[in-house]
Design a protein around this motif. Structure first.
Motif, PDB file in Angstrom:
ATOM      1  N   UNK A 145       0.816  -1.216   0.000  1.00  0.00           N
ATOM      2  CA  UNK A 145       0.000   0.000   0.000  1.00  0.00           C
ATOM      3  C   UNK A 145       0.847   1.262   0.000  1.00  0.00           C
ATOM      4  N   UNK A 146       2.145   1.137   0.283  1.00  0.00           N
ATOM      5  CA  UNK A 146       2.989   2.336   0.329  1.00  0.00           C
ATOM      6  C   UNK A 146       3.196   2.927  -1.067  1.00  0.00           C
ATOM      7  N   UNK A 147       3.304   2.059  -2.078  1.00  0.00           N
ATOM      8  CA  UNK A 147       3.647   2.576  -3.405  1.00  0.00           C
ATOM      9  C   UNK A 147       3.004   1.795  -4.538  1.00  0.00           C
ATOM     10  N   UNK A 148       3.161   0.462  -4.519  1.00  0.00           N
ATOM     11  CA  UNK A 148       2.781  -0.339  -5.680  1.00  0.00           C
ATOM     12  C   UNK A 148       1.268  -0.417  -5.870  1.00  0.00           C
ATOM     13  N   UNK A 149       0.540  -0.703  -4.808  1.00  0.00           N
ATOM     14  CA  UNK A 149      -0.915  -0.804  -4.941  1.00  0.00           C
ATOM     15  C   UNK A 149      -1.540   0.501  -5.428  1.00  0.00           C
ATOM     16  N   UNK A 150      -1.174   1.671  -4.861  1.00  0.00           N
ATOM     17  CA  UNK A 150      -1.732   2.914  -5.399  1.00  0.00           C
ATOM     18  C   UNK A 150      -1.380   3.145  -6.864  1.00  0.00           C
ATOM     19  N   UNK A 151      -0.165   2.725  -7.275  1.00  0.00           N
ATOM     20  CA  UNK A 151       0.228   2.890  -8.677  1.00  0.00           C
ATOM     21  C   UNK A 151      -0.658   2.050  -9.592  1.00  0.00           C
ATOM     22  N   UNK A 152      -0.969   0.830  -9.177  1.00  0.00           N
ATOM     23  CA  UNK A 152      -1.821  -0.055  -9.969  1.00  0.00           C
ATOM     24  C   UNK A 152      -3.241   0.510 -10.054  1.00  0.00           C
ATOM     25  N   UNK A 153      -3.771   0.963  -8.934  1.00  0.00           N
ATOM     26  CA  UNK A 153      -5.136   1.507  -8.924  1.00  0.00           C
ATOM     27  C   UNK A 153      -5.216   2.766  -9.790  1.00  0.00           C
ATOM     28  N   UNK A 154      -4.201   3.610  -9.723  1.00  0.00           N
ATOM     29  CA  UNK A 154      -4.183   4.826 -10.545  1.00  0.00           C
ATOM     30  C   UNK A 154      -4.173   4.471 -12.028  1.00  0.00           C
ATOM     31  N   UNK A 155      -3.325   3.495 -12.404  1.00  0.00           N
ATOM     32  CA  UNK A 155      -3.263   3.069 -13.804  1.00  0.00           C
ATOM     33  C   UNK A 155      -4.591   2.473 -14.252  1.00  0.00           C
ATOM     34  N   UNK A 156      -5.214   1.664 -13.398  1.00  0.00           N
ATOM     35  CA  UNK A 156      -6.488   1.025 -13.742  1.00  0.00           C
ATOM     36  C   UNK A 156      -7.600   2.057 -13.887  1.00  0.00           C
ATOM     37  N   UNK A 157      -7.626   3.054 -13.025  1.00  0.00           N
ATOM     38  CA  UNK A 157      -8.669   4.082 -13.131  1.00  0.00           C
ATOM     39  C   UNK A 157      -8.520   4.893 -14.412  1.00  0.00           C
ATOM     40  N   UNK A 158      -7.285   5.003 -14.874  1.00  0.00           N
ATOM     41  CA  UNK A 158      -7.049   5.742 -16.113  1.00  0.00           C
ATOM     42  C   UNK A 158      -7.465   4.914 -17.331  1.00  0.00           C
ATOM     43  N   UNK A 159      -7.125   3.624 -17.343  1.00  0.00           N
ATOM     44  CA  UNK A 159      -7.380   2.786 -18.517  1.00  0.00           C
ATOM     45  C   UNK A 159      -8.695   2.023 -18.436  1.00  0.00           C
ATOM     46  N   UNK A 160      -9.152   1.709 -17.222  1.00  0.00           N
ATOM     47  CA  UNK A 160     -10.361   0.898 -17.046  1.00  0.00           C
ATOM     48  C   UNK A 160     -11.290   1.590 -16.049  1.00  0.00           C
ATOM     49  N   UNK A 161     -11.798   2.757 -16.399  1.00  0.00           N
ATOM     50  CA  UNK A 161     -12.583   3.537 -15.427  1.00  0.00           C
ATOM     51  C   UNK A 161     -13.879   2.857 -14.994  1.00  0.00           C
ATOM     52  N   UNK A 162     -14.395   1.924 -15.789  1.00  0.00           N
ATOM     53  CA  UNK A 162     -15.661   1.277 -15.442  1.00  0.00           C
ATOM     54  C   UNK A 162     -15.480  -0.071 -14.767  1.00  0.00           C
ATOM     55  N   UNK A 163     -14.241  -0.426 -14.439  1.00  0.00           N
ATOM     56  CA  UNK A 163     -13.995  -1.650 -13.671  1.00  0.00           C
ATOM     57  C   UNK A 163     -13.940  -1.282 -12.189  1.00  0.00           C
ATOM     58  N   UNK A 164     -14.800  -1.908 -11.415  1.00  0.00           N
ATOM     59  CA  UNK A 164     -14.865  -1.658  -9.971  1.00  0.00           C
ATOM     60  C   UNK A 164     -13.808  -2.513  -9.277  1.00  0.00           C
ATOM     61  N   UNK A 165     -12.858  -1.877  -8.596  1.00  0.00           N
ATOM     62  CA  UNK A 165     -11.794  -2.593  -7.895  1.00  0.00           C
ATOM     63  C   UNK A 165     -12.032  -2.485  -6.396  1.00  0.00           C
ATOM     64  N   UNK A 166     -12.296  -3.613  -5.760  1.00  0.00           N
ATOM     65  CA  UNK A 166     -12.458  -3.651  -4.309  1.00  0.00           C
ATOM     66  C   UNK A 166     -11.129  -4.047  -3.691  1.00  0.00           C
TER      67      UNK A 166
END
Length: 301
Positions: free
Chosen positions: A102-123
């Motif tokens: 959660x310090x770096x990698x997870x936020x980076x993945x979520x940011x990338x996913x929100x940019x490319x896959x905005x309609x995918x809900x990530x829990x």
């Protein structure tokens, strides 16, 4: 009722002319008239008042037009939703991760996913590594970010990151003034270690490196999580060895120093079940694969 009958009815209702409606639907007028007549028979009402010169909606036709439009719009949305779900453009993914991720990698993945896959809900669900593997195998998580890779059959994985471990010391301590520190300098020094159970991954790696170097620090406390270990270091209880990504916490009163001639590294894997039948998971894997600097060491300076 059939969707084609609704399309024909809406076209005639909007054009109020069978010829123009037929041209709009790219069909001839006789089959268009038959589709409207079949719809009227199935409903048991007249939708149009027809004469040689005028086509007008009846009261029933005006009422039905609103619902017919809604049905056609809904069918279009339903088809589009099915297509987007099949390609992974929309859907649901449950991502498990460790606290350090959660310090770096997870936020980076979520940011990338929100940019490319905005309609995918990530829990997002935070757990310790051993629980992440168990919940992944049980089907309760779709993807996990873990240090220790689960080994059961039916799992795919990808190495995302390999980062060095660093010495964390209270600011102002003698070793904190050095540009780099040999492991031997920790011999007999007060030391905060990872718990052998809850922090097993880091405990085993660090303990093995210290034993190989013949170093025996004075272990004064154990911690299960990196942020807890750093809090104890910050309180002046001792020093600790942590992953380089812990610097992202930006805690005051701490200094991070590279460890000399030490191959201590921490891996981070992304794991999932195979074969994978969730298109959103496959789309997210592709998205992560396009992230820069995957599986590259973090700088220690």
């Amino acid at each position: 009722m059939e969707l084609r009958q609704l399309e024909c009815f809406v076209a005639v209702a909007e054009e109020l002319h069978f010829g123009r409606a037929a041209a709009r639907l790219r069909m001839t007028q006789p089959p268009l008239s038959r589709q409207v007549q079949m719809l009227e028979r199935s409903l048991g009402v007249s939708l149009f008042e027809r004469s040689s010169r005028v086509v007008a909606l009846t009261a029933a036709g005006r009422s039905f037009l609103r619902d017919a439009r809604h049905l056609l719009e809904f069918s279009t949305r339903a088809a589009l939703q099915a297509q987007r779900t099949a390609t992974g453009a929309t859907g649901h993914v449950t991502l498990g991760f460790t606290a350090v991720a959660a310090y770096r990698l997870m936020p980076a993945i979520v940011t990338q996913a929100r940019r490319e896959l905005p309609d995918v809900d990530i829990q997002l669900r935070e757990m310790v590594s051993i629980d992440l593997g168990r919940h992944l195998v049980a089907g309760e998580l779709d993807l996990v970010l873990v240090r220790h890779l689960p080994r059961p059959e039916g799992l795919g994985h990808r190495l995302l990151e390999r980062e060095p471990l660093m010495l964390a010391a209270p600011r102002g301590w003698p070793l904190a003034r050095l540009k780099s520190v040999p492991l031997q300098a920790l011999d007999g020094q007060p030391f905060i270690a990872y718990s052998p159970n809850e922090g097993k991954y880091f405990h085993e790696r660090i303990a093995a490196a210290l034993a190989q170097a013949g170093v025996r620090p004075d272990v004064v406390q154990h911690a299960s999580q990196t942020h807890t270990l750093l809090a104890l270091v910050r309180a002046g209880l001792g020093m600790g060895i942590v992953p380089a990504s812990a610097r992202e916490l930006r805690l005051d009163g701490l200094h991070f120093t590279a460890i000399e001639d030490c191959a201590l590294k921490a891996d981070m894997y992304l794991a999932w079940r195979t074969p994978q039948d969730n298109p959103a998971v496959l789309a997210l894997l592709d998205c992560v694969g396009r992230m820069p600097a995957a599986a590259q060491p973090l700088p220690v300076s």
